[in-house]
Design a protein around this motif. Sequence first.
Motif, PDB file in Angstrom:
ATOM      1  N   TYR A 105      -1.562   1.319  -4.610  1.00 12.25           N
ATOM      2  CA  TYR A 105      -0.628   0.206  -4.478  1.00 12.25           C
ATOM      3  C   TYR A 105       0.544   0.329  -5.437  1.00 12.25           C
ATOM      4  CZ  TYR A 105      -4.510  -1.578  -1.927  1.00 12.25           C
ATOM      5  OH  TYR A 105      -5.530  -1.683  -1.016  1.00 12.25           O
ATOM      6  N   LEU A 106       1.705  -0.081  -4.968  1.00 14.58           N
ATOM      7  CA  LEU A 106       2.866  -0.257  -5.831  1.00 14.58           C
ATOM      8  C   LEU A 106       3.126  -1.744  -5.997  1.00 14.58           C
ATOM      9  CD1 LEU A 106       5.462   2.436  -4.682  1.00 14.58           C
ATOM     10  CD2 LEU A 106       3.839   2.525  -6.589  1.00 14.58           C
ATOM     11  N   GLN A 107       3.439  -2.124  -7.212  1.00 16.80           N
ATOM     12  CA  GLN A 107       3.687  -3.526  -7.560  1.00 16.80           C
ATOM     13  C   GLN A 107       5.075  -3.639  -8.179  1.00 16.80           C
ATOM     14  OE1 GLN A 107       2.984  -4.244 -11.370  1.00 16.80           O
ATOM     15  NE2 GLN A 107       4.422  -5.922 -11.060  1.00 16.80           N
ATOM     16  N   VAL A 108       5.803  -4.689  -7.826  1.00 18.96           N
ATOM     17  CA  VAL A 108       7.154  -4.917  -8.352  1.00 18.96           C
ATOM     18  C   VAL A 108       7.322  -6.402  -8.655  1.00 18.96           C
ATOM     19  CG1 VAL A 108       9.631  -4.592  -7.972  1.00 18.96           C
ATOM     20  CG2 VAL A 108       7.997  -3.141  -6.752  1.00 18.96           C
ATOM     21  N   ASP A 109       7.911  -6.705  -9.811  1.00 18.06           N
ATOM     22  CA  ASP A 109       8.432  -8.050 -10.073  1.00 18.06           C
ATOM     23  C   ASP A 109       9.903  -8.005  -9.668  1.00 18.06           C
ATOM     24  OD1 ASP A 109       5.977  -8.693 -11.116  1.00 18.06           O
ATOM     25  OD2 ASP A 109       6.607  -8.621 -13.210  1.00 18.06           O
ATOM     26  N   ALA A 110      10.215  -8.547  -8.503  1.00 18.32           N
ATOM     27  CA  ALA A 110      11.527  -8.318  -7.896  1.00 18.32           C
ATOM     28  C   ALA A 110      12.488  -9.473  -8.129  1.00 18.32           C
ATOM     29  CB  ALA A 110      11.363  -8.095  -6.390  1.00 18.32           C
ATOM     30  N   THR A 111      13.733  -9.122  -8.455  1.00 16.52           N
ATOM     31  CA  THR A 111      14.802 -10.102  -8.488  1.00 16.52           C
ATOM     32  C   THR A 111      15.212 -10.436  -7.052  1.00 16.52           C
ATOM     33  OG1 THR A 111      16.554  -8.449  -8.469  1.00 16.52           O
ATOM     34  CG2 THR A 111      15.653  -9.078 -10.637  1.00 16.52           C
ATOM     35  N   GLU A 112      16.050 -11.438  -6.911  1.00 15.78           N
ATOM     36  CA  GLU A 112      16.523 -11.802  -5.579  1.00 15.78           C
ATOM     37  C   GLU A 112      17.433 -10.732  -4.982  1.00 15.78           C
ATOM     38  OE1 GLU A 112      15.808 -14.391  -3.234  1.00 15.78           O
ATOM     39  OE2 GLU A 112      14.118 -14.059  -4.577  1.00 15.78           O
ATOM     40  N   ASP A 113      18.003  -9.875  -5.831  1.00 14.30           N
ATOM     41  CA  ASP A 113      18.809  -8.765  -5.310  1.00 14.30           C
ATOM     42  C   ASP A 113      17.932  -7.711  -4.642  1.00 14.30           C
ATOM     43  OD1 ASP A 113      21.235  -9.830  -6.130  1.00 14.30           O
ATOM     44  OD2 ASP A 113      21.113  -8.889  -8.101  1.00 14.30           O
ATOM     45  N   GLY A 127      -7.359   3.460 -13.358  1.00  8.42           N
ATOM     46  CA  GLY A 127      -8.534   2.637 -13.134  1.00  8.42           C
ATOM     47  C   GLY A 127      -8.290   1.372 -12.349  1.00  8.42           C
ATOM     48  N   THR A 128      -7.020   1.086 -12.019  1.00  9.00           N
ATOM     49  CA  THR A 128      -6.701  -0.152 -11.310  1.00  9.00           C
ATOM     50  C   THR A 128      -6.336   0.071  -9.849  1.00  9.00           C
ATOM     51  OG1 THR A 128      -4.314  -0.084 -11.767  1.00  9.00           O
ATOM     52  CG2 THR A 128      -5.727  -1.061 -13.463  1.00  9.00           C
ATOM     53  N   GLY A 129      -5.860   1.275  -9.520  1.00  9.42           N
ATOM     54  CA  GLY A 129      -5.306   1.521  -8.194  1.00  9.42           C
ATOM     55  C   GLY A 129      -3.843   1.141  -8.074  1.00  9.42           C
ATOM     56  N   PHE A 130      -3.285   0.485  -9.095  1.00 10.37           N
ATOM     57  CA  PHE A 130      -1.907   0.002  -9.062  1.00 10.37           C
ATOM     58  C   PHE A 130      -0.986   0.867  -9.920  1.00 10.37           C
ATOM     59  CE2 PHE A 130      -4.208  -3.811  -7.878  1.00 10.37           C
ATOM     60  CZ  PHE A 130      -3.372  -4.458  -6.983  1.00 10.37           C
ATOM     61  N   ALA A 131       0.252   1.009  -9.442  1.00  6.05           N
ATOM     62  CA  ALA A 131       1.347   1.525 -10.246  1.00  6.05           C
ATOM     63  C   ALA A 131       2.488   0.520 -10.155  1.00  6.05           C
ATOM     64  CB  ALA A 131       1.801   2.890  -9.747  1.00  6.05           C
ATOM     65  N   GLY A 132       3.228   0.349 -11.237  1.00  7.33           N
ATOM     66  CA  GLY A 132       4.292  -0.646 -11.273  1.00  7.33           C
ATOM     67  C   GLY A 132       5.664  -0.007 -11.266  1.00  7.33           C
ATOM     68  N   LEU A 133       6.550  -0.546 -10.440  1.00  8.46           N
ATOM     69  CA  LEU A 133       7.935  -0.093 -10.399  1.00  8.46           C
ATOM     70  C   LEU A 133       8.791  -1.007 -11.267  1.00  8.46           C
ATOM     71  CD1 LEU A 133       8.506   0.748  -6.614  1.00  8.46           C
ATOM     72  CD2 LEU A 133       7.461   2.147  -8.424  1.00  8.46           C
ATOM     73  N   TRP A 134       9.633  -0.397 -12.096  1.00 10.80           N
ATOM     74  CA  TRP A 134      10.501  -1.151 -13.003  1.00 10.80           C
ATOM     75  C   TRP A 134      11.897  -0.535 -12.981  1.00 10.80           C
ATOM     76  CZ3 TRP A 134       8.169  -5.404 -14.848  1.00 10.80           C
ATOM     77  CH2 TRP A 134       6.764  -5.424 -14.828  1.00 10.80           C
ATOM     78  N   GLY A 135      12.887  -1.351 -13.307  1.00  8.07           N
ATOM     79  CA  GLY A 135      14.264  -0.876 -13.331  1.00  8.07           C
ATOM     80  C   GLY A 135      14.813  -0.738 -11.919  1.00  8.07           C
ATOM     81  N   PRO A 168       0.846  -1.193   0.000  1.00  6.02           N
ATOM     82  CA  PRO A 168       0.000   0.000   0.000  1.00  6.02           C
ATOM     83  C   PRO A 168       0.884   1.248   0.000  1.00  6.02           C
ATOM     84  CG  PRO A 168      -0.685  -1.560   1.714  1.00  6.02           C
ATOM     85  CD  PRO A 168       0.654  -2.011   1.210  1.00  6.02           C
ATOM     86  N   VAL A 169       0.595   2.172  -0.881  1.00  5.25           N
ATOM     87  CA  VAL A 169       1.396   3.393  -0.976  1.00  5.25           C
ATOM     88  C   VAL A 169       1.415   4.134   0.355  1.00  5.25           C
ATOM     89  CG1 VAL A 169       1.519   5.665  -2.093  1.00  5.25           C
ATOM     90  CG2 VAL A 169       1.054   3.628  -3.465  1.00  5.25           C
ATOM     91  N   ALA A 170       0.298   4.104   1.072  1.00  4.71           N
ATOM     92  CA  ALA A 170       0.204   4.833   2.341  1.00  4.71           C
ATOM     93  C   ALA A 170       1.159   4.300   3.398  1.00  4.71           C
ATOM     94  CB  ALA A 170      -1.225   4.788   2.866  1.00  4.71           C
ATOM     95  N   ASP A 171       1.627   3.067   3.237  1.00  2.00           N
ATOM     96  CA  ASP A 171       2.525   2.459   4.220  1.00  2.00           C
ATOM     97  C   ASP A 171       3.998   2.700   3.918  1.00  2.00           C
ATOM     98  OD1 ASP A 171       0.258   1.496   5.405  1.00  2.00           O
ATOM     99  OD2 ASP A 171       0.548  -0.592   4.808  1.00  2.00           O
ATOM    100  N   LEU A 172       4.301   3.325   2.797  1.00  3.08           N
ATOM    101  CA  LEU A 172       5.687   3.468   2.356  1.00  3.08           C
ATOM    102  C   LEU A 172       6.244   4.850   2.687  1.00  3.08           C
ATOM    103  CD1 LEU A 172       5.414   1.811  -1.173  1.00  3.08           C
ATOM    104  CD2 LEU A 172       6.317   0.767   0.912  1.00  3.08           C
ATOM    105  N   ALA A 173       7.528   4.872   3.022  1.00  2.95           N
ATOM    106  CA  ALA A 173       8.210   6.148   3.227  1.00  2.95           C
ATOM    107  C   ALA A 173       8.349   6.861   1.892  1.00  2.95           C
ATOM    108  CB  ALA A 173       9.578   5.910   3.839  1.00  2.95           C
TER     109      ALA A 173
END
Length: 271
Positions: A237-245, A198-206, A118-123
Amino acid sequence: MNDHVTSDPARLLTVFDREMRERARPDGPGARVERVGDVVRQVGATVHDWNGVVWSSPDLDASRADAAVAAQVAHCERLGCEEFEWKLYGHDRPADLGARLSAAGFEAEEPETLLVAPVADLATDVRLPEGIRLRTVRDEADVELMARAHEQAFGSDGSRLRHQVLARLREDPEHFVGVLALAGDEPVSSARMELYPGTGFAGLWGGGTVAAWRGRGVYRALVAFRAGVAAERGYRYLQVDATEDSRPILQRLGFTALTTTTPYVYRPARP
């Protein structure tokens, strides 16, 4: 979407599947999304665009799965795609869908973890190491710096990234945010955010950082900057497909792991 739903990872995953996969929006200008039988796929407009399956029916059985896979292989061959990706999530059915994709000629790449917060929970306070400044990506010169940082951080070619970001800046800048971390005039990290209206989501990439600047908080600063923009624009909401790093860093920042996602890539044989 109520808070009870979003505090339950299983129910949040259901919302993600519906909004971001089954009802997927094109990820760039000119691309289109199609629902064909048991799958939802994106068809790119140019050779630089992504082509692939983003969703498959949750009640797929073995025979329907094989038919769907064969149909997508035929679709790829017909289009003349250089590659076609089936984005397989850990909870997709049937349970052996990955093996069926492999049997059809798809190659599995490194799995990633789907994280949501949730975006509200993030610094959102941006704390930069000494000597680093941030700049939003606004023109072709900035895109070149972004691609250079990407190439140095990941060791991969940035041609597709250049094309995609230039297209977004030119045709849909409202739903795209690019940011550079610079040491003097030298790019040391770059990241982007895709906003899905329209989704409530934003995606982080890079977010890859060159080796000399890793471990100093640059990645965290880029996440905080984008979280702040998402909050200002009303995304939940923020969504990420995260690597193990990046996964451990993001979990410390407040992201929750929902499932895994593995790219299965089909590359047609060329004469």
